[in-house]
Design a protein around this motif. Structure first.
Motif, PDB file in Angstrom:
ATOM      1  N   LEU A  49       0.843  -1.193   0.000  1.00 35.58           N
ATOM      2  CA  LEU A  49       0.000   0.000   0.000  1.00 35.58           C
ATOM      3  C   LEU A  49       0.874   1.236   0.000  1.00 35.58           C
ATOM      4  O   LEU A  49       1.812   1.341   0.793  1.00 35.58           O
ATOM      5  CB  LEU A  49      -0.905   0.023   1.237  1.00 35.58           C
ATOM      6  N   GLN A  50       0.568   2.164  -0.906  1.00 33.36           N
ATOM      7  CA  GLN A  50       1.231   3.464  -0.930  1.00 33.36           C
ATOM      8  C   GLN A  50       0.147   4.533  -0.838  1.00 33.36           C
ATOM      9  O   GLN A  50      -0.762   4.570  -1.677  1.00 33.36           O
ATOM     10  CB  GLN A  50       2.016   3.654  -2.225  1.00 33.36           C
ATOM     11  N   VAL A  51       0.227   5.398   0.168  1.00 30.70           N
ATOM     12  CA  VAL A  51      -0.734   6.474   0.357  1.00 30.70           C
ATOM     13  C   VAL A  51      -0.113   7.761  -0.145  1.00 30.70           C
ATOM     14  O   VAL A  51       1.020   8.083   0.193  1.00 30.70           O
ATOM     15  CB  VAL A  51      -1.138   6.607   1.845  1.00 30.70           C
ATOM     16  N   LYS A  54      -1.122  14.093  -0.989  1.00 30.79           N
ATOM     17  CA  LYS A  54      -1.273  15.272  -1.845  1.00 30.79           C
ATOM     18  C   LYS A  54      -2.309  15.052  -2.950  1.00 30.79           C
ATOM     19  O   LYS A  54      -2.993  15.984  -3.348  1.00 30.79           O
ATOM     20  CB  LYS A  54       0.063  15.684  -2.453  1.00 30.79           C
ATOM     21  N   SER A  55      -2.424  13.818  -3.451  1.00 33.18           N
ATOM     22  CA  SER A  55      -3.405  13.540  -4.503  1.00 33.18           C
ATOM     23  C   SER A  55      -4.645  12.836  -3.955  1.00 33.18           C
ATOM     24  O   SER A  55      -5.505  12.404  -4.724  1.00 33.18           O
ATOM     25  CB  SER A  55      -2.773  12.685  -5.613  1.00 33.18           C
ATOM     26  N   ASN A  56      -4.753  12.731  -2.621  1.00 29.71           N
ATOM     27  CA  ASN A  56      -5.886  12.059  -1.981  1.00 29.71           C
ATOM     28  C   ASN A  56      -6.154  10.695  -2.590  1.00 29.71           C
ATOM     29  O   ASN A  56      -7.273  10.372  -2.998  1.00 29.71           O
ATOM     30  CB  ASN A  56      -7.156  12.916  -2.042  1.00 29.71           C
ATOM     31  N   SER A  57      -5.096   9.889  -2.646  1.00 27.81           N
ATOM     32  CA  SER A  57      -5.255   8.560  -3.220  1.00 27.81           C
ATOM     33  C   SER A  57      -4.391   7.549  -2.475  1.00 27.81           C
ATOM     34  O   SER A  57      -3.460   7.910  -1.761  1.00 27.81           O
ATOM     35  CB  SER A  57      -4.889   8.569  -4.710  1.00 27.81           C
ATOM     36  N   ALA A  58      -4.751   6.297  -2.669  1.00 24.84           N
ATOM     37  CA  ALA A  58      -3.981   5.194  -2.107  1.00 24.84           C
ATOM     38  C   ALA A  58      -3.891   4.127  -3.189  1.00 24.84           C
ATOM     39  O   ALA A  58      -4.875   3.848  -3.878  1.00 24.84           O
ATOM     40  CB  ALA A  58      -4.669   4.636  -0.867  1.00 24.84           C
ATOM     41  N   PHE A  60      -2.956   0.201  -4.056  1.00 22.26           N
ATOM     42  CA  PHE A  60      -2.751  -1.150  -3.558  1.00 22.26           C
ATOM     43  C   PHE A  60      -2.209  -2.001  -4.700  1.00 22.26           C
ATOM     44  O   PHE A  60      -2.735  -1.929  -5.814  1.00 22.26           O
ATOM     45  CB  PHE A  60      -4.069  -1.765  -3.076  1.00 22.26           C
ATOM     46  N   THR A  61      -1.175  -2.792  -4.437  1.00 24.20           N
ATOM     47  CA  THR A  61      -0.617  -3.660  -5.474  1.00 24.20           C
ATOM     48  C   THR A  61      -0.375  -5.057  -4.902  1.00 24.20           C
ATOM     49  O   THR A  61      -0.199  -5.225  -3.704  1.00 24.20           O
ATOM     50  CB  THR A  61       0.708  -3.099  -6.022  1.00 24.20           C
ATOM     51  N   GLY A  62      -0.352  -6.023  -5.804  1.00 22.61           N
ATOM     52  CA  GLY A  62      -0.039  -7.395  -5.438  1.00 22.61           C
ATOM     53  C   GLY A  62      -1.218  -8.171  -4.895  1.00 22.61           C
ATOM     54  O   GLY A  62      -1.567  -8.036  -3.727  1.00 22.61           O
ATOM     55  N   SER A  63      -1.862  -8.944  -5.743  1.00 19.05           N
ATOM     56  CA  SER A  63      -2.981  -9.812  -5.326  1.00 19.05           C
ATOM     57  C   SER A  63      -3.993  -9.063  -4.465  1.00 19.05           C
ATOM     58  O   SER A  63      -4.311  -9.449  -3.348  1.00 19.05           O
ATOM     59  CB  SER A  63      -2.456 -11.038  -4.575  1.00 19.05           C
ATOM     60  N   VAL A  64      -4.536  -7.982  -5.008  1.00 20.39           N
ATOM     61  CA  VAL A  64      -5.477  -7.132  -4.290  1.00 20.39           C
ATOM     62  C   VAL A  64      -6.839  -7.831  -4.205  1.00 20.39           C
ATOM     63  O   VAL A  64      -7.340  -8.356  -5.209  1.00 20.39           O
ATOM     64  CB  VAL A  64      -5.638  -5.763  -4.987  1.00 20.39           C
ATOM     65  N   VAL A  80      -7.323   3.897  -5.124  1.00 15.78           N
ATOM     66  CA  VAL A  80      -8.503   4.401  -4.436  1.00 15.78           C
ATOM     67  C   VAL A  80      -8.345   5.905  -4.275  1.00 15.78           C
ATOM     68  O   VAL A  80      -7.340   6.371  -3.743  1.00 15.78           O
ATOM     69  CB  VAL A  80      -8.660   3.736  -3.050  1.00 15.78           C
ATOM     70  N   PHE A  81      -9.335   6.650  -4.748  1.00 13.46           N
ATOM     71  CA  PHE A  81      -9.346   8.102  -4.601  1.00 13.46           C
ATOM     72  C   PHE A  81     -10.366   8.448  -3.533  1.00 13.46           C
ATOM     73  O   PHE A  81     -11.465   7.897  -3.516  1.00 13.46           O
ATOM     74  CB  PHE A  81      -9.720   8.783  -5.921  1.00 13.46           C
ATOM     75  N   TYR A  82     -10.007   9.363  -2.632  1.00 11.69           N
ATOM     76  CA  TYR A  82     -10.893   9.702  -1.538  1.00 11.69           C
ATOM     77  C   TYR A  82     -10.919  11.207  -1.336  1.00 11.69           C
ATOM     78  O   TYR A  82     -10.015  11.932  -1.762  1.00 11.69           O
ATOM     79  CB  TYR A  82     -10.472   8.986  -0.247  1.00 11.69           C
ATOM     80  N   ASP A  83     -11.992  11.648  -0.693  1.00 15.12           N
ATOM     81  CA  ASP A  83     -12.120  13.063  -0.325  1.00 15.12           C
ATOM     82  C   ASP A  83     -11.633  13.222   1.096  1.00 15.12           C
ATOM     83  O   ASP A  83     -11.900  12.383   1.951  1.00 15.12           O
ATOM     84  CB  ASP A  83     -13.582  13.506  -0.417  1.00 15.12           C
TER      85      ASP A  83
END
Length: 178
Positions: A49-51, A54-58, A60-64, A80-83
């Motif tokens: 997981l990389q959060v 600044k771009s309000n996103s996360a 997820f990689t690898g067998s999500v 995932v984009f979030y507010d």
């Protein structure tokens, strides 16, 4: 299963086209799970997981694996984009999901596969694309290359590739079995 779909499978060429449209609509239930219920949490598991605040996103990689209620999605990569801030209640603020790499979605006896899928939680629209987007419910299969589902109304539109056609395989009496 809708009564219209059961009656549409009459065997004539004209009714087969109606069955194709109706069959695609039944698959909308498989996608309605994500984001449609604020009572069910969205659970995401991945290798990494990389959060990106600044771009309000996360990312997820690898067998999500994403789950909400009876709906489950597996993919190689999910953004995932979030507010708002990542420190807040992210599930309530997810605005968009973008999945890529062997996307597989299932709910009960319905499955859908494609190369990419995006869920716009604000507009309540899901779009799945790929060389082949394959929808199945039991032994019945619908194939195209772009599926658009309105998660609120359940309306689904499956498009064929520019050089091909939408394909439907409906097994006799398969929809009468419960």
């Amino acid at each position: 299963m809708s009564g219209f779909l059961k009656s549409a499978i009459a065997g004539t060429f004209c009714l087969l086209s109606l069955a194709a449209a109706s069959q695609a609509q039944t698959f909308s239930n498989a996608f309605a799970g994500f984001g449609s219920s604020d009572k069910e949490p969205i659970q995401i598991e991945a290798s990494e997981l990389q959060v990106e605040d600044k771009s309000n996103s996360a990312t997820f990689t690898g067998s999500v694996v994403v789950s909400q209620g009876e709906t489950r999605m597996k993919t190689d990569h999910l953004k995932v984009f979030y507010d708002g801030s990542a420190a807040g209640d992210v599930q309530q603020k997810i605005s968009r999901l973008e999945a890529s790499g062997s996307v597989y979605i299932s709910s009960k006896d319905q499955t859908a596969t494609g190369d990419q899928a995006s869920f716009d939680m604000t507009k309540e629209i899901m779009v799945m694309t790929g060389k082949e987007v394959v929808l199945s419910q039991g032994p019945n299969v619908v194939v195209g290359n772009k599926l658009t589902v309105n998660l609120k109304t359940g309306k689904a539109d499956l498009q064929a590739p520019s050089s091909g056609r939408v394909k439907v395989l409906i097994q006799p009496n398969s929809l009468n079995k419960k």
